[in-house]
Every structure is written in structure tokens, then in C-alpha cells.
Design a protein around this motif. Structure first.
Motif, PDB file in Angstrom:
ATOM      1  N   MET A  23       0.833  -1.205   0.000  1.00 46.65           N
ATOM      2  CA  MET A  23       0.000   0.000   0.000  1.00 46.65           C
ATOM      3  C   MET A  23       0.870   1.258   0.000  1.00 46.65           C
ATOM      4  O   MET A  23       0.606   2.213  -0.734  1.00 46.65           O
ATOM      5  N   GLU A  24       1.924   1.239   0.794  1.00 48.69           N
ATOM      6  CA  GLU A  24       2.804   2.424   0.844  1.00 48.69           C
ATOM      7  C   GLU A  24       3.512   2.647  -0.487  1.00 48.69           C
ATOM      8  O   GLU A  24       3.662   3.779  -0.935  1.00 48.69           O
ATOM      9  N   ASN A  25       3.937   1.548  -1.112  1.00 52.84           N
ATOM     10  CA  ASN A  25       4.580   1.694  -2.420  1.00 52.84           C
ATOM     11  C   ASN A  25       3.612   2.240  -3.453  1.00 52.84           C
ATOM     12  O   ASN A  25       3.989   3.029  -4.327  1.00 52.84           O
ATOM     13  N   PHE A  26       2.373   1.821  -3.353  1.00 55.10           N
ATOM     14  CA  PHE A  26       1.353   2.303  -4.284  1.00 55.10           C
ATOM     15  C   PHE A  26       1.105   3.796  -4.063  1.00 55.10           C
ATOM     16  O   PHE A  26       0.983   4.571  -5.019  1.00 55.10           O
ATOM     17  N   TYR A  27       1.071   4.179  -2.803  1.00 59.46           N
ATOM     18  CA  TYR A  27       0.930   5.596  -2.442  1.00 59.46           C
ATOM     19  C   TYR A  27       2.073   6.424  -3.054  1.00 59.46           C
ATOM     20  O   TYR A  27       1.843   7.465  -3.681  1.00 59.46           O
ATOM     21  N   LEU A  28       3.302   5.925  -2.897  1.00 56.92           N
ATOM     22  CA  LEU A  28       4.464   6.653  -3.433  1.00 56.92           C
ATOM     23  C   LEU A  28       4.385   6.775  -4.952  1.00 56.92           C
ATOM     24  O   LEU A  28       4.710   7.805  -5.530  1.00 56.92           O
ATOM     25  N   GLU A  29       3.923   5.702  -5.587  1.00 50.17           N
ATOM     26  CA  GLU A  29       3.808   5.702  -7.048  1.00 50.17           C
ATOM     27  C   GLU A  29       2.778   6.741  -7.508  1.00 50.17           C
ATOM     28  O   GLU A  29       3.029   7.509  -8.439  1.00 50.17           O
ATOM     29  N   LEU A  30       1.646   6.788  -6.843  1.00 49.55           N
ATOM     30  CA  LEU A  30       0.617   7.762  -7.235  1.00 49.55           C
ATOM     31  C   LEU A  30       1.087   9.189  -6.991  1.00 49.55           C
ATOM     32  O   LEU A  30       0.804  10.098  -7.776  1.00 49.55           O
ATOM     33  N   LYS A  31       1.804   9.361  -5.906  1.00 48.73           N
ATOM     34  CA  LYS A  31       2.362  10.678  -5.608  1.00 48.73           C
ATOM     35  C   LYS A  31       3.328  11.105  -6.715  1.00 48.73           C
ATOM     36  O   LYS A  31       3.304  12.231  -7.194  1.00 48.73           O
ATOM     37  N   LYS A  32       4.175  10.143  -7.099  1.00 40.43           N
ATOM     38  CA  LYS A  32       5.146  10.403  -8.164  1.00 40.43           C
ATOM     39  C   LYS A  32       4.436  10.813  -9.457  1.00 40.43           C
ATOM     40  O   LYS A  32       4.930  11.652 -10.207  1.00 40.43           O
ATOM     41  N   GLN A  33       3.264  10.240  -9.680  1.00 40.75           N
ATOM     42  CA  GLN A  33       2.499  10.595 -10.882  1.00 40.75           C
ATOM     43  C   GLN A  33       1.649  11.862 -10.676  1.00 40.75           C
ATOM     44  O   GLN A  33       0.747  12.128 -11.465  1.00 40.75           O
ATOM     45  N   ASN A  34       1.929  12.578  -9.597  1.00 40.64           N
ATOM     46  CA  ASN A  34       1.272  13.861  -9.316  1.00 40.64           C
ATOM     47  C   ASN A  34      -0.208  13.799  -8.960  1.00 40.64           C
ATOM     48  O   ASN A  34      -0.956  14.746  -9.207  1.00 40.64           O
ATOM     49  N   HIS A  35      -0.634  12.666  -8.409  1.00 38.53           N
ATOM     50  CA  HIS A  35      -1.991  12.611  -7.876  1.00 38.53           C
ATOM     51  C   HIS A  35      -1.957  13.113  -6.432  1.00 38.53           C
ATOM     52  O   HIS A  35      -0.955  12.944  -5.738  1.00 38.53           O
ATOM     53  N   ASN A  36      -3.063  13.713  -5.984  1.00 40.58           N
ATOM     54  CA  ASN A  36      -3.174  14.102  -4.574  1.00 40.58           C
ATOM     55  C   ASN A  36      -3.582  12.878  -3.782  1.00 40.58           C
ATOM     56  O   ASN A  36      -4.611  12.268  -4.082  1.00 40.58           O
ATOM     57  N   ILE A  37      -2.804  12.542  -2.798  1.00 37.85           N
ATOM     58  CA  ILE A  37      -3.133  11.330  -2.053  1.00 37.85           C
ATOM     59  C   ILE A  37      -2.687  11.434  -0.601  1.00 37.85           C
ATOM     60  O   ILE A  37      -1.623  11.974  -0.317  1.00 37.85           O
ATOM     61  N   VAL A  38      -3.532  10.944   0.298  1.00 37.79           N
ATOM     62  CA  VAL A  38      -3.113  10.836   1.707  1.00 37.79           C
ATOM     63  C   VAL A  38      -3.001   9.365   2.087  1.00 37.79           C
ATOM     64  O   VAL A  38      -3.739   8.525   1.580  1.00 37.79           O
ATOM     65  N   TYR A  39      -2.040   9.109   2.947  1.00 35.46           N
ATOM     66  CA  TYR A  39      -1.844   7.754   3.453  1.00 35.46           C
ATOM     67  C   TYR A  39      -2.005   7.814   4.965  1.00 35.46           C
ATOM     68  O   TYR A  39      -1.239   8.484   5.653  1.00 35.46           O
ATOM     69  N   ILE A  40      -3.022   7.139   5.481  1.00 37.14           N
ATOM     70  CA  ILE A  40      -3.263   7.159   6.931  1.00 37.14           C
ATOM     71  C   ILE A  40      -2.575   5.942   7.544  1.00 37.14           C
ATOM     72  O   ILE A  40      -2.858   4.810   7.159  1.00 37.14           O
ATOM     73  N   ARG A  41      -1.636   6.207   8.449  1.00 38.71           N
ATOM     74  CA  ARG A  41      -0.888   5.111   9.069  1.00 38.71           C
ATOM     75  C   ARG A  41      -1.562   4.678  10.365  1.00 38.71           C
ATOM     76  O   ARG A  41      -2.272   5.434  11.006  1.00 38.71           O
ATOM     77  N   LEU A  42      -1.231   3.448  10.734  1.00 33.17           N
ATOM     78  CA  LEU A  42      -1.772   2.872  11.959  1.00 33.17           C
ATOM     79  C   LEU A  42      -1.529   3.769  13.171  1.00 33.17           C
ATOM     80  O   LEU A  42      -2.364   3.883  14.057  1.00 33.17           O
ATOM     81  N   ASP A  43      -0.360   4.431  13.193  1.00 33.62           N
ATOM     82  CA  ASP A  43      -0.008   5.218  14.373  1.00 33.62           C
ATOM     83  C   ASP A  43      -0.392   6.701  14.251  1.00 33.62           C
ATOM     84  O   ASP A  43      -0.027   7.508  15.103  1.00 33.62           O
ATOM     85  N   ASP A  44      -1.104   7.079  13.204  1.00 31.44           N
ATOM     86  CA  ASP A  44      -1.598   8.465  13.122  1.00 31.44           C
ATOM     87  C   ASP A  44      -2.643   8.685  14.215  1.00 31.44           C
ATOM     88  O   ASP A  44      -3.575   7.895  14.341  1.00 31.44           O
ATOM     89  N   THR A  45      -2.475   9.761  14.963  1.00 32.07           N
ATOM     90  CA  THR A  45      -3.327   9.930  16.147  1.00 32.07           C
ATOM     91  C   THR A  45      -4.798  10.141  15.784  1.00 32.07           C
ATOM     92  O   THR A  45      -5.677   9.791  16.545  1.00 32.07           O
ATOM     93  N   ASP A  46      -5.062  10.716  14.605  1.00 29.84           N
ATOM     94  CA  ASP A  46      -6.476  10.915  14.257  1.00 29.84           C
ATOM     95  C   ASP A  46      -7.048   9.777  13.405  1.00 29.84           C
ATOM     96  O   ASP A  46      -8.135   9.902  12.836  1.00 29.84           O
ATOM     97  N   ASN A  47      -6.322   8.649  13.345  1.00 29.45           N
ATOM     98  CA  ASN A  47      -6.842   7.490  12.602  1.00 29.45           C
ATOM     99  C   ASN A  47      -8.089   6.953  13.303  1.00 29.45           C
ATOM    100  O   ASN A  47      -8.036   6.589  14.480  1.00 29.45           O
ATOM    101  N   GLN A  48      -9.214   6.895  12.592  1.00 30.21           N
ATOM    102  CA  GLN A  48     -10.479   6.397  13.164  1.00 30.21           C
ATOM    103  C   GLN A  48     -10.571   4.879  13.096  1.00 30.21           C
ATOM    104  O   GLN A  48     -11.495   4.268  13.606  1.00 30.21           O
TER     105      GLN A  48
END
Ligand code: FAD
Ligand code: DLZ
Ligand code: SF4
Length: 510
Positions: A54-79
Motif C-alpha cells: 500500500m505504501e509503495n502504491f501511495y508513493l507511485e501515485l504521488k510520483k504521478q502527481n496525484h493528490n493522495i493521503v496515506y493514513i498510518r496505523l499510528d496516526d493519532t487521528d486514525n479512526q
């Protein structure tokens, strides 16, 4: 942003039409959530592999200039649920339109459609553009037919997609070459070692550990062997067509101590996460066969293609046809718990020990180990299908419910009463000895039924057929089995059933 687009962990299809153009008004999101890490005890390699992919996919989309957020397990506002995090993002960015791709799992499909009906903004769902078939295609195909015969669906798929078809006829004049396949590995044959990666997943691993997620199995987080991006997935595919396809069919059903994947492709994780597509796998395999007529024969190629365009698509269709009732079926009313050693591999039965230990080591077992060793034993031992499903859904790198439950509850446990399989996949030690070298290193004797160290599979096999005669006795495919049983002397039958009872009573120490 105007639109929020959710990408699930098993929707890593970079060729999806969503990503063809960039759009500044669109925000993509990928998320690590407890709802997914905790619905079953997953193998630690499976969770780390999903997170890394998933993280690699996120990096790839970012590289292609898409707007993307990746919510990690340890993000404090992760629901920690898809809907919780999507709600928060919709609010935060004043989103006016929500979009997602059809989930492959019933549970998530329901979560997202429930979420959408409560939304006060517009929403839309899209195909994943991965499978050959739509969700409903199989149901339509079998609409007027009595049984869900895989073979007829497979032939239809071959014709419809023009795969191994020449002038309207099956390549080689036959649809199926199984009679040439399924050989045991000869003593003199050295199978090539599995092609593995050395992915560093220490980051993902420490996140999972810190969150105290309950996982199973072993891992070396500095060297995860599974592919975690598209390049590696394609590399594994190339390794398969270069080195394994030539023996795939021949040794498809063979099992060998310490050889954990033999000539299997191990592409299931790459496919199920959608890093690669079934179409490109099919095309690569057919090209390899056409380019190498001297080394790769048709029986190997057809045997493999059947798994991809036959079994895989078939199971997907059956899943959508039979869910949610499928989760509850228990044809034999089996009630026993799964023996504790399924979680450790600590059993004297060598076939089970080898198959379970390698599953804990690699999050992988090949088809015949799953079907004819662990699945076969659970069925003979009368284990509740819920327990069997929980084990298979967690332990394998490729386990997503649509393909896990159809194979486990349906094909392997016959809990659907024969919707998928025409007879239960049971076998005594004779079969295991024929297809593997496991019996050579076992404390039990594969030839014996009732003696002190007789192989448990033998008495349990007869016990299973005897106790389920009311449900199975009329199955023409089992006529031979019941004829053999009826021919046995009453004294022998009684001794076999007594031995089976004795083994069932001490199942934890077998
Ligand atoms: P290969 O032998 O190289 O086959 C190539 C591909 O064909 C696989 O990657 C897979 O995509 C497809 N395929 C082969 N057999 C099947 C099948 N019966 N159903 C669907 N696709 C198939 N497969 C999963 O992907 N996820 C599961 O959770 C899963 N659970 C299973 C549980 C049981 C009890 C059994 C008997 C089988 C299960 N299978 C499952 C099917 C099969 O065993 C795996 O797909 C296969 O072992 C994966 O390894 P591979 O990629 O090396 O397969
Ligand atoms: C298997 C899995 C795991 C362990 N974790 C996640 C996750 O944190 N986030 C996510 O989006 N997907 C995960 N997955 C895969 C999902 O379970 C899968 O997408 C659903 O089952 C739908 O098929
Ligand atoms: Fe398995 Fe029985 Fe053979 Fe032992 S003897 S490996 S338990 S089939």
C-alpha cells in the motif's frame, strides 16, 4: 478538493482508469485500519506485505502527481475504519463527492454501501478493472443449469476471451490435459529453490507490534520474501515463465518435504492485491509457451491457465452468488474445534507438520497442501467450518475472503453440500504417500489402519464416510468407496471405527 476516492488495500491496480489523468480536485486515500488488521488473526507477513504494498502504491501515485493521503496505523487521528476515516476527510476538506471501487469482500461492500446511503453528498462506485468477469457473470451463466460445473464455465471463458483457442477449437484438440499431469517428484529430481525477495519491512513491522495487533506466524522483517510492488510482481511472473512453467502441470499436485512451493507461481498475493492483472499473467504464460515449444508443453500451459481464468474467476462468481448465506453453511453439522497444533505445527503427523510449519514460516502452502493435507484432515476430523475458515483466512498471504471461503468452506470442507465440488476432497494415507515423500519421515505407518502407530488418516477416512453415509451414500462418485467399505469384514470395520474414535479422542496429541 471536490472528490474523495478511497483505495482499499487489495485495489493496487495502477492501470485503473482512475489514474489515467491527474485532477487537482480529486483526493485519493489509502489507510491502515484496525477493522482490517483485526477481523481475523492474520499472518504477520501478510499484514506487513499489505502495508508495504500500500505504501509503495501511495508513493507511485504521488510520483504521478496525484493528490493522495496515506493514513498510518499510528496516526493519532486514525479512526480505524474505512467509513470513520472517510467521514473525517469529507469534513476536513469539505468534499462534495465520494467514490470507491467495488470491494471484493462482502463485509466491506456492505460497510461502504451503508456508509454511502447515510451521506449527504453524492457518491459513486466503480469496477476494479481487474477480473475477466463481473460479479454477476457466473450467476447469469449458470442461471438455467442444475449444477455449477467449473469445467463448463472454464470452457466458456476460453471461448469468450479467445484463450488457447485456434479456429474455434481448443488448442491441441482437448480442453483439459490433466491426465498428463500430477506426477510425484522423482527421487533424482532437484526442484529449483523459490525465487524470493529481501524486502525491508521493519517500519511496518514495528508499527504493527507497537499497536499490539494479534498476529500469527514468523517473519524476518529485514527480508520479507513476498513482492511488495508491481516491478517485483512482474519479476516473479518472469521467473515463473522462465523457470517453473515447464514443470507446472507435471508436478502441480506433488508435495515434497522442505520444498515449500515447488513449481507453483506464488503470484496469488500480487494478483489478489491487484498489483498485476490476470490478463497480463495469462498473456505472459501463453507467450512463453509459443516462444518455447521445445521446453514448455501445452499440458503445463493449459493446466496453469485453468487456474487463472477458470478457478479464480469461478470462485469469485460463486462468492457473489452465494454470499452472505455461504458463511453459515455446515452440511455435515461439524462441531469439533480445530486442533491446537494447527497454530504451531507440533504434531507427529509429518505431512501436517511440514505443511503447517511452512505456512507459519512463509504464509504460504501450495494448493494440494491446503486441500489434501490440512483441509483433508480438518474435514475427516469433523472440525467446525468456522474454525477452519478462521485459520485459512488468517494464515495465507493471499487470503481474502472471496477466494478463501469458497475454497475452504466450499471446495475443501464440502460445507455447501456439493455446490462447488462434486464429492468431498478426502483421502487416506495412500494418496499422500503417492503424491509426496512425507510418509518416509513420519512416526506413523501409512500402510496401517488399526495397529499401534497406524496413520490416523486411514481410520479417520473410513470413519468420515461411515458417519456421513446418510448424506453421501447416494453420491455416484462415492459408490466405489462405499462398495469397498461394505465388503470389509464386520470385525475389521469395527476395529477401524474404534481406532478412529481413539484418535479423535486424543486429537491434540496426535
Ligand atoms: P499457482 O499454483 O501457481 O496457481 C496460479 C494462480 O491460480 C494462483 O495464484 C491463483 O490466483 C489461481 N488459483 C489456483 N487455484 C485456485 C483456486 N482453487 N481458487 C482460486 N484461484 C486459484 N487462493 C487464494 O488466492 N486465496 C486464498 O485464501 C485461498 N485459500 C485456499 C484455501 C484452501 C483450503 C484451498 C484448497 C485453496 C485455497 N486457495 C486460495 C487456492 C490456491 O490454493 C491458491 O490460490 C494457490 O495455492 C496460491 O499459490 P500460487 O500463486 O503459487 O498458485
Ligand atoms: C488484508 C488487509 C489488511 C491486513 N490490512 C488492510 C488495511 O489496513 N487497509 C486496507 O485498506 N486493507 C487492508 N487489507 C486488505 C483488506 O482487508 C481488503 O481490501 C478487504 O478485505 C476488501 O477486499
Ligand atoms: Fe501423513 Fe500418515 Fe503419511 Fe504420516 S503416514 S505423513 S500422517 S499420511
Amino acid at each position: 478538493y471536490h472528490t474523495l476516492r478511497l483505495i482499499l488495500g487489495d485495489q493496487l491496480n495502477i492501470n485503473h482508469s482512475w489514474f489515467k489523468t491527474t485532477d487537482d480536485t480529486v483526493l485519493y486515500v489509502l489507510m491502515e485500519v484496525r477493522s482490517e488488521t483485526d477481523y481475523v488473526w492474520h499472518h504477520i507477513q501478510k499484514v506487513t506485505a499489505f502495508f508495504a504494498a500500500m505504501e509503495n502504491f501511495y508513493l507511485e501515485l504521488k510520483k504521478q502527481n496525484h493528490n493522495i493521503v496515506y493514513i498510518r496505523l499510528d496516526d493519532t487521528d486514525n479512526q480505524n475504519t474505512f467509513s470513520g476515516n472517510c467521514s473525517a476527510l469529507i469534513k476536513k476538506y469539505n468534499i462534495r463527492n465520494f467514490e470507491y471501487q467495488y470491494p471484493d469482500e462482502y463485509r466491506v461492500d456492505k460497510e461502504l454501501s451503508d456508509f454511502c446511503t447515510k451521506l449527504d453528498i453524492s457518491y459513486k462506485s466503480f469496477d476494479t478493472e481487474h477480473f475477466y468477469t463481473t460479479r454477476e457473470e457466473l450467476a447469469n451463466f449458470f442461471q438455467d443449469k442444475k449444477t455449477l460445473l467449473m469445467e463448463s464455465f472454464y470452457r466458456e471463458m476460453r471461448k469468450k476471451h479467445n484463450v488457447l483457442i485456434s479456429a474455434g477449437e481448443p488448442e491441441g484438440g482437448q480442453w483439459n490435459f490433466d491426465s498428463e499431469n500430477r506426477k510425484k517428484i522423482p527421487k533424482s529430481h532437484n526442484a529449483i529453490p523459490p525465487y524470493v525477495f529481501h524486502n525491508d519491512v521493519t517500519d511496518q513491522h514495528s508499527r504493527i507490534t507497537k499497536a499490539k495487533i494479534k498476529t500469527i506466524g514468523r517473519i524476518n522483517p529485514e527480508q520479507l520474501v513476498w513482492p511488495v510492488n508491481r516491478e517485483q510482481s512482474l519479476e516473479l511472473l518472469k521467473h515463473f515463465t522462465d523457470n517453473c512453467l515447464m514443470f507446472f502441470g507435471t508436478f502441480q499436485d506433488a508435495m515434497q518435504s522442505s520444498q515449500w512451493s515447488l513449481y507453483h507461481s506464488r503470484l496469488s498475493f500480487s494478483l489478489n492485491s491487484k498489483m498485476i492483472s490476470p490478463q497480463e499473467v495469462t498473456q505472459a504464460v501463453i507467450k512463453a509457451w509459443r516462444d518455447n515449444p521445445d521446453t514448455i508443453s501445452l499440458n503445463q500451459t493449459e493446466g496453469f491457465i485453468r487456474q487463472i481464468i477458470g478457478w479464480r474467476e469461478y470462485m469469485r462468481g460463486v462468492y457473489w452468488l452465494k454470499m452472505p448465506e455461504f458463511e453459515k453453511v455446515n452440511f455435515f453439522s461439524h462441531k469439533n474445534p480445530l486442533p491446537g497444533w494447527y497454530w504451531t505445527g507440533e504434531t507427529k503427523m509429518n505431512c501436517l507438520k511440514q505443511s503447517i510449519k511452512q505456512s507459519l514460516d512463509y504464509a504460504y502452502a501450495h494448493h494440494i497442501q491446503r486441500l489434501m493435507i490440512t483441509g483433508n484432515f480438518a474435514l475427516l476430523a469433523g472440525v467446525h467450518p468456522n474454525d477452519v475458515d478462521a485459520w485459512y483466512l488468517g494464515i495465507y498471504i493471499d487470503a481474502i475472503q472471496w477466494v478463501e471461503i469458497t475454497n475452504t468452506r466450499g471446495m475443501s470442507q464440502y460445507a455447501d453440500g456439493g455446490a462447488i465440488a462434486t464429492k468431498p476432497y478426502t483421502a487416506s494415507a495412500n494418496y499422500i504417500h503417492k503424491m509426496s515423500n512425507y510418509c518416509d519421515g513420519c512416526s506413523y505407518n501409512y500402510k496401517e489402519k488399526t495397529s499401534e502407530n497406524a496413520c490416523p488418516f486411514n481410520s479417520l477416512y473410513w470413519n468420515f464416510h461411515d458417519r456421513n453415509r446418510a448424506q453421501l451414500g447416494n453420491n455416484p462418485r462415492l459408490a466405489m468407496v462405499y462398495r469397498l467399505w461394505d465388503k470389509m469384514a464386520p470385525k475389521e470395520k469395527a476395529a477401524i471405527l474404534e481406532k478412529a474414535d481413539c484418535y479423535l479422542n486424543q486429537i491434540e496429541s496426535l
